[in-house]
Design a protein around this motif. Structure first.
Motif, PDB file in Angstrom:
ATOM      1  N   SER A 354      -0.859  -6.178  11.810  1.00  0.00           N
ATOM      2  CA  SER A 354      -0.026  -6.195  10.461  1.00  0.00           C
ATOM      3  C   SER A 354      -0.241  -4.785   9.694  1.00  0.00           C
ATOM      4  CB  SER A 354      -0.191  -7.227   9.758  1.00  0.00           C
ATOM      5  OG  SER A 354       0.661  -7.329   8.735  1.00  0.00           O
ATOM      6  N   ALA A 355       1.267  -4.573   9.524  1.00  0.00           N
ATOM      7  CA  ALA A 355       1.422  -3.079   8.595  1.00  0.00           C
ATOM      8  C   ALA A 355       1.306  -3.385   7.392  1.00  0.00           C
ATOM      9  CB  ALA A 355       2.655  -2.308   9.052  1.00  0.00           C
ATOM     10  N   GLY A 356       1.212  -4.521   6.850  1.00  0.00           N
ATOM     11  CA  GLY A 356       0.931  -4.818   5.338  1.00  0.00           C
ATOM     12  C   GLY A 356       2.257  -4.559   4.639  1.00  0.00           C
ATOM     13  N   PRO A 357       2.117  -4.759   3.166  1.00  0.00           N
ATOM     14  CA  PRO A 357       3.212  -4.565   2.660  1.00  0.00           C
ATOM     15  C   PRO A 357       3.836  -3.192   2.282  1.00  0.00           C
ATOM     16  CG  PRO A 357       1.241  -4.890   1.004  1.00  0.00           C
ATOM     17  CD  PRO A 357       0.982  -5.320   2.642  1.00  0.00           C
ATOM     18  N   VAL A 368      -8.594  -1.956   5.897  1.00  0.00           N
ATOM     19  CA  VAL A 368      -9.986  -2.529   6.147  1.00  0.00           C
ATOM     20  C   VAL A 368     -10.143  -3.328   7.129  1.00  0.00           C
ATOM     21  CG1 VAL A 368     -11.684  -3.629   4.696  1.00  0.00           C
ATOM     22  CG2 VAL A 368     -10.072  -2.410   3.755  1.00  0.00           C
ATOM     23  N   ARG A 369     -11.040  -3.303   7.933  1.00  0.00           N
ATOM     24  CA  ARG A 369     -11.279  -4.281   8.928  1.00  0.00           C
ATOM     25  C   ARG A 369     -12.292  -5.676   8.784  1.00  0.00           C
ATOM     26  NH1 ARG A 369     -14.514  -2.237  14.510  1.00  0.00           N
ATOM     27  NH2 ARG A 369     -14.632  -4.297  15.598  1.00  0.00           N
ATOM     28  N   HIS A 370     -11.473  -6.562   9.310  1.00  0.00           N
ATOM     29  CA  HIS A 370     -12.240  -7.903   9.135  1.00  0.00           C
ATOM     30  C   HIS A 370     -12.263  -8.539  10.781  1.00  0.00           C
ATOM     31  CE1 HIS A 370     -11.814  -7.765   4.860  1.00  0.00           C
ATOM     32  NE2 HIS A 370     -10.344  -7.538   5.179  1.00  0.00           N
ATOM     33  N   GLY A 371     -13.403  -8.142  11.196  1.00  0.00           N
ATOM     34  CA  GLY A 371     -13.526  -8.659  12.525  1.00  0.00           C
ATOM     35  C   GLY A 371     -12.618  -7.823  13.384  1.00  0.00           C
ATOM     36  N   ASP A 372     -11.721  -8.508  14.186  1.00  0.00           N
ATOM     37  CA  ASP A 372     -10.837  -7.891  15.168  1.00  0.00           C
ATOM     38  C   ASP A 372      -9.459  -7.625  14.312  1.00  0.00           C
ATOM     39  OD1 ASP A 372     -12.458  -7.870  16.928  1.00  0.00           O
ATOM     40  OD2 ASP A 372     -11.924  -9.435  18.085  1.00  0.00           O
ATOM     41  N   ALA A 373      -9.327  -8.129  12.929  1.00  0.00           N
ATOM     42  CA  ALA A 373      -8.207  -8.036  12.200  1.00  0.00           C
ATOM     43  C   ALA A 373      -8.259  -6.935  11.394  1.00  0.00           C
ATOM     44  CB  ALA A 373      -7.828  -9.310  11.593  1.00  0.00           C
ATOM     45  N   LEU A 374      -6.968  -6.469  10.895  1.00  0.00           N
ATOM     46  CA  LEU A 374      -6.952  -5.221   9.844  1.00  0.00           C
ATOM     47  C   LEU A 374      -6.132  -5.872   8.627  1.00  0.00           C
ATOM     48  CD1 LEU A 374      -6.035  -2.101  12.174  1.00  0.00           C
ATOM     49  CD2 LEU A 374      -8.287  -2.952  11.015  1.00  0.00           C
TER      50      LEU A 374
END
Length: 409
Positions: A354-357, A368-374
């Motif tokens: 996800s590119a985010g807002p 910021v990395r959370h496991g395999d997710a950003l």
């Protein structure tokens, strides 16, 4: 019960030689099947690993941030004078050479003075002749004035006609005018004598100040012609222990350059060594409009540049005028700034993430990395030195781990 290979061979009805071949084939087949199963599991494992995203990360740091402006230019003496010839003639003697130390008034070269000396003597004779003409004109004036006075007295007694009185008066006035002309001519001749005498003195080319000879462009026996432009014979620098570095600053950067800012520069002659400096002045005219600029073009490749002068301490005399230098001007310093690399600000997540807002004005995204997710974090940035950028947003603190790139598995 089958207790050994011989029992198995008897059950299968195999002779001893044939039984060995069957057993070998069965063992080979079993080993091949086991190898295939292990290889397939390894391939599936690698595919699973490759399917997972891999990222390169770094931590937000705290350090002094220096915003700089880069520019290139050349070293030159702070007070460098081109010494030329003001008269035409053949160079009779050259008395100095490159790197010679000279004092103010010292003769550097001499131009043959014979023609100018003769002109001075001729002009001096013209002055004497003009002065003699003045004396003769004075005598004539005296004579005509006395004749006019007698004519006035005789006219009162009725001894002469009116026309004779008028003639005497006119003669006296002509004598006065002639004397004034002779005096004016004498002044002209004296001025010509002064000019020729001055030219004669200029046959000696002298140093305008104490300094060192940087260049010599004349040889003994060479004829120099002083016309609309003065031929340059020598270049003299006042003091090579203090130099100036003239650098071209782009129009986009000139607003960040001010007098007194610290700077440093490098030269090819001493790789790896940085020389300290500071901004002495920033010229208002674009390069090319400055009368001291050798470049007649105001712009280069449609970019306007301005000249900044940097003061250079050359006490050890290792730097020489004319050297090309690359300068870095420190326009702003932020101590203990919270910084992030520009690579992290440029990072774009893969399509699967996800590119985010979207960022608002003055904001940028960090991931910021959370496991395999950003997850995207919007931050506000401040000054940048081209490699690191200051974070003015409190959302991320020093030590926070952020993503800077997608790593190869």
């Amino acid at each position: 019960m089958l207790e050994n290979v011989e029992d198995l061979r008897r059950v299968l009805g195999l002779d001893k030689k044939r039984g060995h071949k069957v057993l070998l084939r069965a063992a080979f087949g079993t080993a091949l099947l086991a190898s295939f199963v292990v290889g397939a599991r390894s391939i599936l494992h690698r595919r699973a690993e490759n399917a997972r995203p891999h990222y390169t990360t770094e931590r937000i740091a705290q350090q002094d941030l220096r915003v700089t402006v880069s520019a290139t230019g050349k070293l030159q003496g702070l007070n460098t004078v081109e010494v030329g010839a003001q008269v035409t003639g053949k160079v009779q003697r050259v008395l100095v050479d490159y790197n010679d130390h000279v004092t103010k008034g010292q003769v550097l070269a001499e131009i043959d003075p014979e023609e100018l000396r003769a002109a001075v003597e001729q002009q001096r004779a013209q002055v004497l002749s003009a002065e003699a003409d003045i004396e003769q004109a004075k005598a004539t004036l005296l004579e005509k004035t006395q004749a006019r006075q007698r004519a006035v007295e005789q006219s009162k007694l009725g001894l002469i006609a009116q026309k004779d009185l008028e003639a005497a008066n006119a003669a006296a006035m002509r004598a006065e005018a002639d004397l004034a002309g002779k005096r004016a001519n004498a002044e002209i001749q004296r001025a010509n004598l002064k000019s020729n005498t001055s030219k004669l003195g200029k046959t000696k080319i002298v140093a305008p100040m104490d300094g060192i000879v940087l260049s010599r462009t004349v040889e003994q026996g060479q004829t120099v012609t002083a016309g609309y432009t003065t031929p340059v014979l020598f270049k003299v620098a006042e003091d090579l222990r203090k130099l100036g570095l003239l650098v071209d600053v782009a129009e986009a950067d000139i607003g960040r350059v001010r007098e007194g800012q610290e700077a440093f520069f490098t030269v090819d002659a001493y790789p790896g060594r940085q020389f300290p400096s500071r901004v002495l002045s920033v010229r208002n005219a674009p390069k090319g409009d400055d009368a001291k600029s050798n470049d007649s073009k105001t712009t280069e490749q449609n970019v306007v540049t301005y000249v900044a002068v940097l003061a250079v301490d050359n006490t050890d005399r290792v730097l020489r005028p004319g050297m090309t230098a690359t300068a870095t001007i420190v326009s702003e310093t932020t101590p203990n700034a919270t910084v992030v690399s520009n690579a992290a600000l440029r990072f774009t997540p893969p399509p699967s993430a996800s590119a985010g807002p979207p960022p608002r004005a003055g904001e940028k995204r960090l991931y910021v990395r959370h496991g395999d997710a950003l997850s995207a974090v919007l931050v506000k940035t401040g000054a940048s030195d081209g490699t690191f950028t200051e974070l003015v947003s409190p959302l991320l603190s020093v030590g926070s781990e952020i993503v800077v790139d997608v790593a190869q598995p």
